[in-house]
Design a protein around this motif. Sequence first.
Motif, mmCIF file in Angstrom:
data_model
loop_
_atom_site.group_PDB
_atom_site.id
_atom_site.type_symbol
_atom_site.label_atom_id
_atom_site.label_comp_id
_atom_site.label_asym_id
_atom_site.label_seq_id
_atom_site.Cartn_x
_atom_site.Cartn_y
_atom_site.Cartn_z
ATOM 1 N N ASP A 1 20.547 -129.555 -24.074
ATOM 2 C CA ASP A 1 20.506 -129.443 -25.536
ATOM 3 C C ASP A 1 20.292 -127.969 -25.877
ATOM 4 O OD1 ASP A 1 20.034 -129.453 -28.239
ATOM 5 O OD2 ASP A 1 18.120 -130.511 -28.114
ATOM 6 N N PRO A 2 21.373 -127.186 -26.000
ATOM 7 C CA PRO A 2 21.220 -125.750 -26.258
ATOM 8 C C PRO A 2 20.762 -125.446 -27.684
ATOM 9 C CG PRO A 2 23.520 -126.342 -26.325
ATOM 10 C CD PRO A 2 22.786 -127.582 -25.908
ATOM 11 N N TYR A 3 20.747 -126.473 -28.547
ATOM 12 C CA TYR A 3 20.320 -126.256 -29.937
ATOM 13 C C TYR A 3 18.814 -126.442 -30.094
ATOM 14 C CZ TYR A 3 25.306 -127.211 -30.228
ATOM 15 O OH TYR A 3 26.657 -127.198 -30.014
ATOM 16 N N GLY A 4 18.202 -127.162 -29.153
ATOM 17 C CA GLY A 4 16.754 -127.334 -29.184
ATOM 18 C C GLY A 4 16.250 -128.278 -30.251
ATOM 19 N N GLN A 5 17.154 -129.099 -30.834
ATOM 20 C CA GLN A 5 16.744 -130.001 -31.911
ATOM 21 C C GLN A 5 16.499 -131.435 -31.433
ATOM 22 O OE1 GLN A 5 16.205 -128.706 -35.035
ATOM 23 N NE2 GLN A 5 16.604 -126.796 -33.901
#
Length: 852
Positions: A726-730
Motif C-alpha cells: 500500500d504505497p499510499y499509506g491509507q
Amino acid sequence: MTQKVLSASVTFLLTLATVSSPAQVAENQLKLVDEGKPVFTIVVPDGKDPLAMSAANALASAVELASGAKLPIVEENQATDGPNVFIGMTRAAEKAGLRLKELSGLSCVLKVAGGNLFLAGHDQSKNIKDAPHYLTPASKKAVHIFLHDYVGARWLWPNTKGLGTHVPTAKTISFPGKLDHGWKPSFDWVYNTLRTAADYEFNSDYLSSVASHSYGGHSYYSAVPKEKYEKTHPEYFALISGVRNSSANHLCISNPDVRQLLYAEMLKRTDEGFSWVQLAQTDGYIPCECDPCKAIHADPGERLWIVHNKLAQRLERERPSAKAVILSYGPTAAPPKTIPRFGKNVVIELCDYSNAAFEAWRGKADAFTVYVYNWGAYSPLGFAPKTTPRMIAQQVKFFRDHGVRGIYCCGLGESWGLEGPVYYIFNQCLDNPDCDWKSELDSYYRAAFGRAYGPMKQMYDAMFERLELLGARESWTPVLNGYSLPGMPGTPETQYSYFFPPDLLKKMESKLERAKELEPSSVVRTRIDFVERSFQYVQDLANIYHLYHAYQITPNWQTFDLLAAAIKQRSSRVRDFFAKGNGKAEFDGFPTMFPYQTLRGALDGGHLAGILGAPVNWDVDGLKEKKVLPGVGRKKISVARTNLPIKLDGRLDEEVWSKAENGEFVEINMGRLAEETKVRLCYDGQNFYIVFECSESLAAKLPDFWKAFGHDGGLYGQDCIEIFLDPYGQLSKYFHFICSAVPNSYYEEAFGLHEDPLHPLFNQPDRSWNGKWSYGGRIDAEKKCWIVEVAIPHQTLGVTPPTAGTVWKMNLGRERFVQNADRADPELSLWSPNLETRVFHSFEAFGDVIFR
C-alpha cells in the motif's frame, strides 16, 4: 416409536384366526418372557442364514440382558408349534401371507399371526467390489424396532464394551397381541463418513436400501487421476493461463477420451453391482480455457451440466436400471438453463438445500439427494457441538417433505459427549420424520443418565437453547465458510465466544458436578465422565477466547499471564486426552474425541475454518522471553537506498543487501514455525526491491514439487511468497504480487482501485489488473533454502519515487506446502502477524515501511 404403514402394494393378506396360547394375557397382550422365563422360541430359516442369525442374536441378547431369560434359537425344520418368533424369510412367513419378496431395501414387518410373532423383511446380500457383502438386513431392522418399542432398548452411543446401549430390566416382556406394523424407510440411503460400532450404526440407519457409490463428493479424481495421466496425456487436463495444468486434477471436458474415462468409471461401478453412481467435478473447480471447451457453452457451469447429462443419457441407454447422481455444487450450484428436465435415471445431489434451492429445482428432476454440512471439523466450531435436537428434527422432516431420497453427512461425531442427544434424534427422525422427537429426547436422557437425569437434562437444555441461535436462518442451511448468523464472522474466536459465554459454561460445569454426585460409580458415571471430557475441551477453548478479549481491552503482562495459563492448560489437557486414551483420545470403548485426527489435528482444532489461530497457537513462552506483547505497536522495517543496479538472480552479490535491515517472518498467528523466512528491502529511482530468503529443509525436493503456472495461474497452491503493498499509506488499497523461484510462474492483482460503491469490484480484488514487475531466484539445496528477488517499478504502483522519510504500508507472506504430501494445510507465515484471522489480506496486520 410410531411406525409408518406400508403402501397398499405391500399390504399383507393375513386371514388366519387368532389362536389362544399360554402366551396370551389380559388385554390381548402376549408375553415374550414371563417372570424371567422364556415363552417364545426364536426361529430362523433353515441353513442359519447369516442375516437372520444376526437379527436373532440381537433379539436374544437384548432379551437376556433385560430379563435374564435365554430365548432358544432354532432353525425352522426344528421348530415346534410355538409360540415362535419367526425372523427372516421363513416358510412360515410365506404361509402367513407375508409377501416379503415384494419388499425392497430395509422395509420390514412386525406382525402377530396365529399366536406367533413375525419380525421379517426381504434380507439380501450383495458382493460388491470395494464394498463386500453390501447388506440389506431388513429383518434385523424389524428386531431393532421391536426392541425399541417393547423392550425399551436405546442405542445411546457407539461403544465397543456395550456401555452405550441401555436395556431396562424387566422380568416380564410383553407386546400387543394384535401387533401389525409395516415399516418403510423414508430415505433410500443415509451415509456418514464415520464408521461406528455395528449395532449403533445399524440403528442409526447408516445402511442403505440402495447400493450407492459415492466418492465423497467428486468422481473426477478417480476417473482421470493425474497420477496416472499427467505425464502421458497432459491434454486430458484443463488449460489454465495457456498451460495444461494437472495439479488440481481439473479436466478438459471437451476431450473425447476424458469423457470416455468418466463414463468408464460410471460403468465400472454399476457393473460391480452399484445401483447409483456419482458423477461430480473436482473440488474448487477451475474450467478449462481451450476453445473446444468454450464452444460447448460460454458459461462453465452449463458446460458441466451439458457434458454430465450426455453421460447420464448414455448410461440410461446402456444400463437402464442404473442411476447417475450428478453433483450440484460450485459452478453447477444453480439448475441448468439448457436442460429443461433431466431423465428419470438422474438424481441431483444438492449442496444447497434451502427452500429457495428446492424451488429453483422444481420440475427439473425426479429425485434428489443432499450433501449435508451439519457437522465436520472444517466448521469454525471444530470439535464442539453445532446442532440441536429441534434443528435436526426440523431438517429431516424438511428433507422428507421435499422428496430427498438420500443424505450424505459430510462429517459427524466430532462431539459425541455433548452432541450425542442430537445424533440420537437424527437417528430416530430418519426412522420416522413424524416421530415425537421431544419424547424420544426425554427417553434418551432417562436411559443414559439414571439418577442424574435432572442435572444432565438441565445441562443439555441450557446448551441447546444457546445453540438454537445457529438455526436462525431459513431452513437452517449451513454455508461452507462456517455456520454463522447474518453478519457474524465464521471464525472459532467469534463462535466459541458467542455460543459458549461464561455464564453458560459455569452452569454446565455445575450441572456436571451435581450429576457426578448423584452417580458416583456406575455405568452411568462412565457416561457422565465421557460427556465431561467433551465439555472440558469446549470450556478450555471458550475460556481462552474470553480471556483474550480481556487482554485486547487491557494489553498488559497481567492479562497476558492469565491468557497464557489458559492456553497452556488447554494444550496440556488435549495432550493428556491422547496420552491416557490409547494415543487416540479414546476412553472406555466410546468413539474417539477427535475423529480422523492426530494429536496435531486436535491441537489445531480441526481443518479449514476450524483451524485455531490467535491466541490459541501463540508461543507464549517465546513471547514472554522476548518481552513481546502481541498486538501492541506496529511492525516496522527500513528500506535502504541504492544507486547501483540489482540483478534478480537470488545470489545477493550487491553491497546494499549487506547493509539492509533484516526482517523476520513469524507464524501467521505468532505460533511456532518449522522454517524461517528473512526479508530485506531497498529502492532506487525506478524500483522497489525485496529479497526473500526462505529456509527449507526439503529444498532438494522443490524441483520435483514446483511447477510453472504461467501468468496469473494457481501457483498459490505450492510454496510461494506473497507481497501486499500500500504505497499510499491509507490502508484502503493494495497491490498484490505472488511468485517463487520458479520462472514463468507469477500472479498479480489490485484491491481498492474502484472507489465507486456501485462498481461491481468496489471493495473487491481486481484480478484483471496487470502491472509490470519482475523477479528471479534460485534453490540452494546445499544451504537448504530458496531465494527470490523482486523488483516492482514505482510507476506500476502509480507513485513517484519515494524519498527519505516516506512511509508505505506493507505485509509479506509465505505459504509452505512441500512438507505435506497431499499439498494441503500449508504452513503460513507473515512478516507482520495477523492476530485475528488466518488470512494474509488483512489491512489491520500491515506494518510500516520507512524509506531511508
